[in-house]
Design a protein around this motif. Structure first.
Motif, PDB file in Angstrom:
ATOM      1  N   PRO A 317       0.823  -1.212   0.000  1.00 56.93           N
ATOM      2  CA  PRO A 317       0.000   0.000   0.000  1.00 56.93           C
ATOM      3  C   PRO A 317       0.855   1.260   0.000  1.00 56.93           C
ATOM      4  N   ALA A 318       0.392   2.268  -0.716  1.00 64.34           N
ATOM      5  CA  ALA A 318       1.087   3.560  -0.731  1.00 64.34           C
ATOM      6  C   ALA A 318       0.640   4.335   0.500  1.00 64.34           C
ATOM      7  N   ILE A 319       1.505   4.444   1.477  1.00 65.79           N
ATOM      8  CA  ILE A 319       1.137   5.114   2.718  1.00 65.79           C
ATOM      9  C   ILE A 319       1.500   6.600   2.663  1.00 65.79           C
ATOM     10  N   ILE A 320       0.880   7.373   3.523  1.00 69.42           N
ATOM     11  CA  ILE A 320       1.078   8.823   3.519  1.00 69.42           C
ATOM     12  C   ILE A 320       2.304   9.136   4.374  1.00 69.42           C
ATOM     13  N   ARG A 321       3.432   9.121   3.716  1.00 72.03           N
ATOM     14  CA  ARG A 321       4.722   9.281   4.375  1.00 72.03           C
ATOM     15  C   ARG A 321       5.727   9.714   3.324  1.00 72.03           C
ATOM     16  N   TYR A 322       6.800  10.398   3.740  1.00 70.67           N
ATOM     17  CA  TYR A 322       7.846  10.699   2.763  1.00 70.67           C
ATOM     18  C   TYR A 322       9.212  10.708   3.428  1.00 70.67           C
ATOM     19  N   TYR A 323      10.226  10.428   2.605  1.00 68.87           N
ATOM     20  CA  TYR A 323      11.613  10.494   3.026  1.00 68.87           C
ATOM     21  C   TYR A 323      12.182  11.844   2.596  1.00 68.87           C
ATOM     22  N   TYR A 324      13.086  12.366   3.408  1.00 73.29           N
ATOM     23  CA  TYR A 324      13.760  13.611   3.029  1.00 73.29           C
ATOM     24  C   TYR A 324      15.088  13.715   3.766  1.00 73.29           C
ATOM     25  N   ILE A 325      15.919  14.606   3.282  1.00 73.58           N
ATOM     26  CA  ILE A 325      17.169  14.906   3.972  1.00 73.58           C
ATOM     27  C   ILE A 325      17.028  16.299   4.562  1.00 73.58           C
ATOM     28  N   ALA A 474      12.355  10.773   7.982  1.00 72.61           N
ATOM     29  CA  ALA A 474      11.069  10.460   7.357  1.00 72.61           C
ATOM     30  C   ALA A 474       9.987  11.175   8.139  1.00 72.61           C
ATOM     31  N   ILE A 475       8.954  11.605   7.458  1.00 73.24           N
ATOM     32  CA  ILE A 475       7.788  12.214   8.103  1.00 73.24           C
ATOM     33  C   ILE A 475       6.569  11.385   7.763  1.00 73.24           C
ATOM     34  N   VAL A 476       5.862  10.982   8.795  1.00 69.62           N
ATOM     35  CA  VAL A 476       4.630  10.210   8.636  1.00 69.62           C
ATOM     36  C   VAL A 476       3.459  11.164   8.798  1.00 69.62           C
ATOM     37  N   GLN A 477       2.508  11.104   7.882  1.00 67.92           N
ATOM     38  CA  GLN A 477       1.396  12.044   7.867  1.00 67.92           C
ATOM     39  C   GLN A 477       0.056  11.313   7.987  1.00 67.92           C
ATOM     40  N   ASP A 478      -1.017  12.107   8.035  1.00 71.27           N
ATOM     41  CA  ASP A 478      -2.361  11.552   8.158  1.00 71.27           C
ATOM     42  C   ASP A 478      -3.187  11.865   6.929  1.00 71.27           C
ATOM     43  N   ALA A 479      -4.371  11.280   6.902  1.00 67.38           N
ATOM     44  CA  ALA A 479      -5.269  11.483   5.767  1.00 67.38           C
ATOM     45  C   ALA A 479      -5.955  12.843   5.811  1.00 67.38           C
ATOM     46  N   SER A 480      -5.903  13.511   6.943  1.00 65.40           N
ATOM     47  CA  SER A 480      -6.569  14.809   7.086  1.00 65.40           C
ATOM     48  C   SER A 480      -5.846  15.876   6.270  1.00 65.40           C
ATOM     49  N   PRO A 481      -6.514  17.001   5.989  1.00 67.40           N
ATOM     50  CA  PRO A 481      -5.834  18.109   5.308  1.00 67.40           C
ATOM     51  C   PRO A 481      -4.599  18.531   6.088  1.00 67.40           C
ATOM     52  N   GLN A 548       6.300   2.943  -0.566  1.00 67.74           N
ATOM     53  CA  GLN A 548       5.192   2.008  -0.386  1.00 67.74           C
ATOM     54  C   GLN A 548       5.556   1.043   0.747  1.00 67.74           C
ATOM     55  N   LYS A 549       4.550   0.686   1.510  1.00 67.82           N
ATOM     56  CA  LYS A 549       4.760  -0.254   2.613  1.00 67.82           C
ATOM     57  C   LYS A 549       5.022  -1.639   2.034  1.00 67.82           C
ATOM     58  N   LYS A 550       5.805  -2.431   2.737  1.00 67.65           N
ATOM     59  CA  LYS A 550       6.153  -3.773   2.273  1.00 67.65           C
ATOM     60  C   LYS A 550       5.709  -4.781   3.338  1.00 67.65           C
ATOM     61  N   ILE A 551       4.551  -5.368   3.125  1.00 69.02           N
ATOM     62  CA  ILE A 551       3.921  -6.231   4.131  1.00 69.02           C
ATOM     63  C   ILE A 551       3.785  -7.644   3.567  1.00 69.02           C
ATOM     64  N   VAL A 552       4.129  -8.625   4.380  1.00 69.17           N
ATOM     65  CA  VAL A 552       3.987 -10.030   3.984  1.00 69.17           C
ATOM     66  C   VAL A 552       3.153 -10.730   5.070  1.00 69.17           C
ATOM     67  N   VAL A 553       2.138 -11.477   4.614  1.00 70.64           N
ATOM     68  CA  VAL A 553       1.212 -12.150   5.532  1.00 70.64           C
ATOM     69  C   VAL A 553       1.080 -13.614   5.122  1.00 70.64           C
ATOM     70  N   SER A 554       0.996 -14.467   6.106  1.00 75.39           N
ATOM     71  CA  SER A 554       0.803 -15.893   5.820  1.00 75.39           C
ATOM     72  C   SER A 554      -0.455 -16.109   4.986  1.00 75.39           C
ATOM     73  N   LYS A 555      -0.404 -17.095   4.112  1.00 72.25           N
ATOM     74  CA  LYS A 555      -1.471 -17.325   3.144  1.00 72.25           C
ATOM     75  C   LYS A 555      -2.782 -17.760   3.798  1.00 72.25           C
ATOM     76  N   ASP A 556      -2.715 -18.364   4.967  1.00 75.84           N
ATOM     77  CA  ASP A 556      -3.927 -18.892   5.589  1.00 75.84           C
ATOM     78  C   ASP A 556      -4.705 -17.839   6.362  1.00 75.84           C
ATOM     79  N   ILE A 557      -4.306 -16.570   6.229  1.00 75.45           N
ATOM     80  CA  ILE A 557      -5.004 -15.475   6.909  1.00 75.45           C
ATOM     81  C   ILE A 557      -5.758 -14.635   5.894  1.00 75.45           C
TER      82      ILE A 557
END
Length: 583
Positions: A317-325, A474-481, A548-557
């Motif tokens: 998923p494309a999360i609301i976050r960005y990398y910067y220096i 990195a700055i993590v943001q929210d869905a709000s304006p 983008q987030k990198k998530i791995v989940v077992s197949k039986d879930i």
């Protein structure tokens, strides 16, 4: 007649096929135990105290706000309240009257009321509370009035000029007053009192100071963790694991359509694993069911394995976050915006995305996420251009006068070399970016020294104190304006606040202040666009990209992902059951 008979016959066959053949269906089954990898110990889990991203992965199941952004469409949706309130106003305030669900109770059976909401706001507002991340927002709440005949109903009074009035009012995670303030120290003051923001006055009140000391203590952010969510803390073994247990007879079970109230898992075990490869091994061995990976190469290699698709599910998923220096604009070498722009030209960010992050990212020209409607896509991302960097540095007066390979310049009568330190936390991405930056910079006479430290130490010893040159953050943001005030307004360019770059601009300040006071979306969008233009020219930091987030989940879930932090809601997961016949 024949046509009518034929249609009726076909309809009958359809009914027989539905009810007579009894097709298969998936039957949801609760998961008795779900093991989740987190990269580090969160240290504290109370959401009021500016928690880390690892803390959010845990506390979202313990604490709840009145409303939050739905994980599917990111629309503000009710949770603890019955509906999103309508806006009313008087001469000075916006007023929201809300009703907490009648059956909403804390884990000890005490009702969740407006008194809990008022307590939470007061606790955040107290100047000596360690709640700085929330305080700048909550200070716009001018009063909370609880209906004396019905404590489930209360009205919130907000500064009428504040752009995020509704969002701030509804998205504060509630704390139970009777748990965190057993002596009722805050019950004698009101949200509207000047007393609450006057440090000198309340320091003389022993009971309030006693509350503040407790509230700031590890006990209130680690040991006493009571929220309105479906889970509660069962065990916390530092740097090893955190165990959450589903509450018994949880009131939220009545609302299966509200994802934040679901509890498809009986027990969640969060296991601290700093190393990605260790996490993958644990996943393969069945020791964990969900892992979130930092390193894209580890994620990509796992996905390429022959049996991976049979055993695991992969989510990006494309999360609301960005990398910067971050660039400390107060440093003599970095005060000139031409130097900052030259440094930006020395990073091949597209190459970083494609080769280091395996294409799992999108360029950004500024602070606002590219998915937002007001993102300024007319501004071209700054590309790698060593020749342009040289010209900008020459125009700024930097030359190699002693032929040692490093540019220098007279600043305040003293020769300064263009030698800059970059702080990185040591993860693979930061390491790769820093080395690429260092090599490219060397070609044009800029010396970059790489210093590796834990992210917590970078924050505590450098960015918060402003004792640094550059830092990969990195700055993590929210869905709000977006409210850019705390990150970019000049008044926040002091130690302890969040304008880490020490960025100061009268033009930007004016726009940022107007954004805060503009509630009309169309007008505010214009201001957002204009602010991006100003910051693009000033180059206060080097904006990289949104990952983008990198998530791995077992197949039986039975699992899903979301753009909402941290990328998934484990409480909505169920065990994939064998296909059963409908009875």
């Amino acid at each position: 007649m024949n046509n009518i008979f034929l249609k009726s016959f076909c309809l009958l066959l359809g009914v027989i096929s539905i009810y007579g053949c009894k097709p298969d269906k998936n039957v949801q089954q609760h998961i008795s135990e779900l093991n989740i990898r987190i990269s580090k110990d969160p240290a504290k889990l109370n959401p009021i105290f500016n928690p880390s991203s690892s803390a959010r992965e845990v506390f979202q199941y313990i604490y709840l706000p009145l409303a939050d952004y739905h994980p599917e469409d990111l629309i503000l949706s009710p949770i603890l309240i019955e509906e999103i309130p309508e806006e009313k106003s008087d001469d000075d305030n916006i007023i929201y009257t809300v009703n907490i669900r009648e059956d909403a109770v804390w884990s000890d059976g005490q009702p969740i009321t407006g008194l809990d909401y008022a307590f939470t706001v007061k606790a955040i507002k107290l100047p000596l509370s360690n709640t700085g991340a929330w305080r700048s927002l909550v200070n716009n709440i001018k009063d909370v009035k609880v209906d004396p005949s019905n404590p489930k109903q209360f009205s919130i009074y907000v500064d009428k000029n504040y752009m995020l009035a509704l969002e701030v009012c509804l998205t504060i995670d509630l704390l139970p007053a009777h748990i965190y303030d057993k002596e009722n120290a805050l019950a004698v003051i009101n949200v509207s009192d000047d007393f609450i923001v006057n440090e000198a006055i309340y320091q003389k009140d022993a009971s309030i100071m006693q509350f503040v000391n407790f509230f700031n203590s590890p006990e209130a952010s680690r040991d006493i963790l009571e929220g309105a969510g479906p889970y509660q803390l069962s065990n916390w073994n530092t740097n090893q694991s955190i165990i959450l247990q589903k509450k018994k007879a949880y009131w939220g079970d009545k609302y299966p359509d509200i994802p934040f109230l679901r509890a498809g898992v009986e027990k969640m075990i969060f296991k601290m694993m700093p190393d990605d490869n260790t996490a993958v091994t644990s996943l393969k061995n069945g020791e964990v069911d969900i892992i979130t990976l930092r390193n894209s190469d580890v994620f990509a290699n796992l996905r390429k394995e022959d049996e991976a698709s049979d055993k695991f599910q992969f989510f990006t998923p494309a999360i609301i976050r960005y990398y910067y220096i971050a660039l400390n604009n107060d440093r003599p070498q970095l005060q000139d915006k031409n130097v900052r722009r030259a440094l930006a030209h020395l990073l091949d960010i597209d190459k970083i995305i494609n080769t280091i992050d395996y294409g799992l990212g999108r360029r950004t020209i500024g602070h606002f996420n590219p998915a937002k409607a007001y993102y300024n896509d007319k501004l071209a991302p700054i590309g790698y251009d060593a020749e342009q960097a040289k010209k900008l540095l020459q125009n700024a007066g930097w030359q190699d006068t002693d032929n040692n390979g490093i540019l220098d310049k007279q600043i305040d009568g003293k020769k300064e070399e263009l030698s800059i330190e970059i702080l990185i936390s040591g993860n693979a991405l930061g390491e790769s970016v820093a080395l690429l930056f260092q090599n490219n910079a060397k070609e044009v006479g800029v010396n970059i020294n790489i210093t590796r430290k834990k992210s917590s130490l970078i924050s505590k010893e450098h960015t918060s104190t402003r004792k640094y040159d550059m830092a990969a953050l990195a700055i993590v943001q929210d869905a709000s304006p977006d409210d850019p005030y705390s990150r970019w307004h000049s008044s926040m360019a002091i130690p302890g606040e969040r304008n880490y770059a020490n960025y100061r601009s009268e033009a930007a300040d004016k726009i940022i202040e107007q954004i805060r006071e503009t509630r009309d979306e169309e007008k505010r969008s214009y201001l957002y666009l204009r602010l991006q233009e100003i910051m693009y020219e000033d180059q206060p930091v080097i904006f990289l990209y949104t990952p983008q987030k990198k998530i791995v989940v077992s197949k039986d879930i039975q699992a899903s992902s979301t753009a909402k932090r941290p990328g998934y809601l484990a409480n909505t997961f169920y065990k994939k059951a064998a296909l059963e016949k409908v009875k």
